[in-house]
Design a protein around this motif. Structure first.
Motif, PDB file in Angstrom:
ATOM      1  N   TYR A 256      20.287 -18.643   6.186  1.00 19.11           N
ATOM      2  CA  TYR A 256      19.713 -19.730   6.974  1.00 19.11           C
ATOM      3  C   TYR A 256      20.356 -19.724   8.352  1.00 19.11           C
TER       4      TYR A 256
ATOM      5  N   ALA B 270      15.154 -20.469   7.021  1.00 19.68           N
ATOM      6  CA  ALA B 270      15.893 -20.257   5.783  1.00 19.68           C
ATOM      7  C   ALA B 270      15.105 -19.317   4.889  1.00 19.68           C
ATOM      8  N   TRP B 271      15.825 -18.624   4.015  1.00  9.89           N
ATOM      9  CA  TRP B 271      15.176 -17.657   3.126  1.00  9.89           C
ATOM     10  C   TRP B 271      14.269 -18.330   2.115  1.00  9.89           C
TER      11      TRP B 271
ATOM     12  N   GLY C 266      22.962 -27.450  10.600  1.00 11.29           N
ATOM     13  CA  GLY C 266      21.607 -27.975  10.513  1.00 11.29           C
ATOM     14  C   GLY C 266      21.348 -29.114  11.473  1.00 11.29           C
TER      15      GLY C 266
ATOM     16  N   SER D 249      24.486 -18.947  11.984  1.00  9.95           N
ATOM     17  CA  SER D 249      23.697 -18.315  10.930  1.00  9.95           C
ATOM     18  C   SER D 249      24.617 -18.009   9.758  1.00  9.95           C
TER      19      SER D 249
ATOM     20  N   THR E 290      18.582 -27.054   9.559  1.00  9.12           N
ATOM     21  CA  THR E 290      18.261 -25.638   9.627  1.00  9.12           C
ATOM     22  C   THR E 290      16.870 -25.428  10.224  1.00  9.12           C
TER      23      THR E 290
ATOM     24  N   TRP F  39      14.778 -25.124   2.136  1.00  5.64           N
ATOM     25  CA  TRP F  39      16.025 -25.310   2.883  1.00  5.64           C
ATOM     26  C   TRP F  39      15.795 -25.528   4.372  1.00  5.64           C
ATOM     27  N   VAL F  40      14.578 -25.336   4.869  1.00  5.91           N
ATOM     28  CA  VAL F  40      14.299 -25.591   6.283  1.00  5.91           C
ATOM     29  C   VAL F  40      14.405 -27.095   6.518  1.00  5.91           C
TER      30      VAL F  40
END
Length: 166
Positions: free
Chosen positions: A92, A118-119, A113, A54, A115, A123-124
């Motif tokens: 993330y 993610a915030w 990743g 993380s 990931t 980015w996921v």
């Protein structure tokens, strides 16, 4: 070649962000301040031996961190204050793996990743490759990578040991 298991053992742990220097391909230092995190962000990276990691970073600028926000009380803070916190945070988590080994355990490449969380939704599912170098008996880690703006980032972290309070 060093075995990936040896790299995992060397990197597993929690790392406190120290600083970053960004520069252009010609070596000129960029004085670019990250719009979200500012010039002096704070952060921690955590890697476990099972292959999960993380990353949590945030701005340290007081104007980016409303002081009265408290998650214990739902009606504290305006939507704008909560949005401000989100805008100045990077987080993330997901798997990590050794993507390239060398003759030395202290030098190589790892990948974060894809990931899982993610915030920001974009980015996921992303992967982030990091060229690493370990120093001082694996107590300091250096990452070199390229930013979305094309700058080369040279980041440094210090390993946190049990009982560290900073």
């Amino acid at each position: 070649m060093v075995k990936p298991e040896d790299v995992i053992k060397a990197i597993t742990g929690t790392w406190l962000y120290l600083n970053v220097t960004s520069y252009f391909d010609n070596g000129t230092i960029s004085h670019h301040e990250d719009a979200g995190l500012g010039r002096f962000p704070v952060g921690i990276l955590t890697y476990n031996a099972n292959g999960w990691m993380s990353a949590n970073f945030m701005s340290s600028r007081p104007e980016d961190r409303p002081p009265n926000i408290d998650i214990e009380t739902q009606d504290v803070g305006t939507d704008a204050e909560w949005a401000l916190i989100g805008k100045h945070t990077l987080a993330y988590a997901g798997p990590w793996y050794v993507s390239e080994t060398t003759e030395e355990v202290d030098v190589g490449q790892i990948t974060h990743g894809p990931t899982k969380v993610a915030w920001v939704p974009t980015w996921v599912g992303k992967e982030f490759q990091k060229n690493y170098t370990l120093y001082d008996g694996a107590g300091v880690m250096r990452f070199k990578s390229r930013s979305q703006e094309g700058l080369i980032g040279d980041m440094f972290f210090r390993r946190l040991d049990a009982g560290d309070d900073d």
